[in-house]
Design a protein around this motif. Structure first.
Motif: not given
Length: 410
Positions: A19, A21, A25, A326, A335-336
């Protein structure tokens, strides 16, 4: 700056592979990050898109003088660089010649007309799964599917497909090193596989020049268009590009796709009921979990101003496309996972002159694979979450994806 540098190192580190992500960010807070060693990291959507279209950004490694190296992107063959590693005009000439045998306007239906054959390969692989208590989706489905497709596209005889699979397995393993493995031995084995594959393809090219068929390799070998003919070495590089770069990305697209669907059972159920949903599902997957996370080691051939930062000539440029995909400045609720998203203009296939050459085929493969898996697997579920990931930070995807289901529908 030390905190920001460590963020990038965390992204590359294997411990973040499952992960990355949250780290992306954090990286987006500094859209253009000067690493201090000649490398610049760009992580926001609009800035990445601009650079992908900027002629001052070179893909030719011969222009690179500074900056760190990252792990291979999927095309280490020992052959001359294929067109994705070149700049205009060489890039444009080779891409045009290849496209004449692959897509519009000269062959607009080649990919479309493979739909029936692709569907047969998918069905055969699902039929052969066997024990449903533990299925490794990578080994049993998403890995063998694309390499079989590439064999059929190039015109590899059916009796030789097993040999082709073996070479592909070996070359894929060289891109995904096992921790503690002897790199000398791994490199020796990979070099031997590259040599054998090159010799095989060279022989196949000569055979197709004498006795052309209706496959892509025959057309490339016999072509004498306005750009002339490809040399044997150019043909070998193009075939290797299709095999290695194209295969690895499609494996990850399908595997990431099934993992995401199993984490979103409502979307999986909708896909089961409506196979046409596969089109927006695959597009959203290319945004949400792209198989290519980074575009590293590009080079600036002039000073470029990006986001208030001057990236100097000769810098090494890394474009973190998965972070751009993203970016909340570009996508609402990024993030969806949402296949109903009205605007999915993702960076999953890149953009500009180097946009993914094999995108039409990869899209079709993923659509057929995921819709048929959704239809035929009864009550599929993850056995490990997160699964074990590959080492490669550029071509990110699970090494194995253990799942189970109650049955397989006919």
């Amino acid at each position: 700056m030390t905190t920001q540098v460590s963020l990038l190192r965390q992204i590359i580190d294997y411990s973040s592979r499952a992960n990355p992500y949250p780290l992306y960010a954090e990286l987006r807070k500094t859209p253009v990050l000067d690493e201090g060693d000649g490398a610049y990291i760009v992580s926001t959507y609009w800035e990445i898109l601009s650079l992908l279209h900027d002629p001052r950004v070179s893909s030719d490694a011969r222009n690179r003088t500074v900056g760190p190296e990252l792990e291979p992107e999927g095309e280490e063959t020992g052959l001359p660089p294929s067109f994705i590693r070149l700049d205009p005009p060489e890039h444009d000439r080779l891409r045009r010649m290849t496209n004449r045998s692959f897509g519009p306007p000269h062959n607009p239906r080649r990919v479309h007309e493979m739909r029936g054959e692709l569907g047969g390969i998918v069905s055969g692989l699902i039929d052969g799964i066997g024990n449903t208590d533990r299925i490794d989706l990578v080994e049993q489905f998403s890995y063998p599917f694309p390499v079989t497709v590439i064999c059929r596209l190039l015109g590899v005889p059916r009796e030789d497909e097993a040999r082709f699979h073996t070479w592909a397995d070996t070359l894929a393993a060289s891109l995904d090193p096992t921790p503690g493995e002897d790199p000398t031995e791994r490199n020796r084995i990979a070099h031997e596989a590259r040599t054998q594959l090159g010799m095989y393809l060279a022989g196949l090219i000569e055979e197709r020049r004498k006795n052309p068929g209706d496959d892509m390799l025959s057309e490339l070998a016999a072509a004498k268009g306005p750009d002339g003919s490809m040399t044997t070495m150019e043909l070998l590089s193009t075939a290797a590009l299709l095999l290695i770069a194209g295969h690895e990305t499609t494996v990850n697209l399908i595997t990431n796709g099934m993992l995401t669907l199993l984490r979103n059972p409502d979307v999986l159920q909708r896909l089961r009921e409506n196979p046409k949903l596969a089109v927006p599902v695959v597009e959203e997957l290319l945004r949400f979990e792209p198989p290519v996370q980074l575009v590293p080691n590009r080079t600036t051939v002039a000073d470029i101003d990006v986001g208030g930062v001057t990236i100097p000539k000769g810098a090494s440029l890394w474009l973190v496309v998965a972070a751009g995909n993203r970016d909340p400045q570009r996508f609402e609720n990024p993030e969806r996972f949402d296949p109903d998203r009205k605007d999915i203009e993702h960076l999953g296939f890149g953009s500009g002159i180097h946009s993914c050459f094999g995108a039409p085929l990869a899209r079709l493969e993923a659509q057929l694979a995921l819709s048929e898996l959704a239809r035929r697997l009864v009550n599929p579920r993850l056995l490990e979450d997160p699964p074990e990931y590959r080492q490669n930070a550029v071509l990110r995807g699970p090494r194995h994806l253990p799942i189970a289901c109650d049955d397989i529908r006919p």
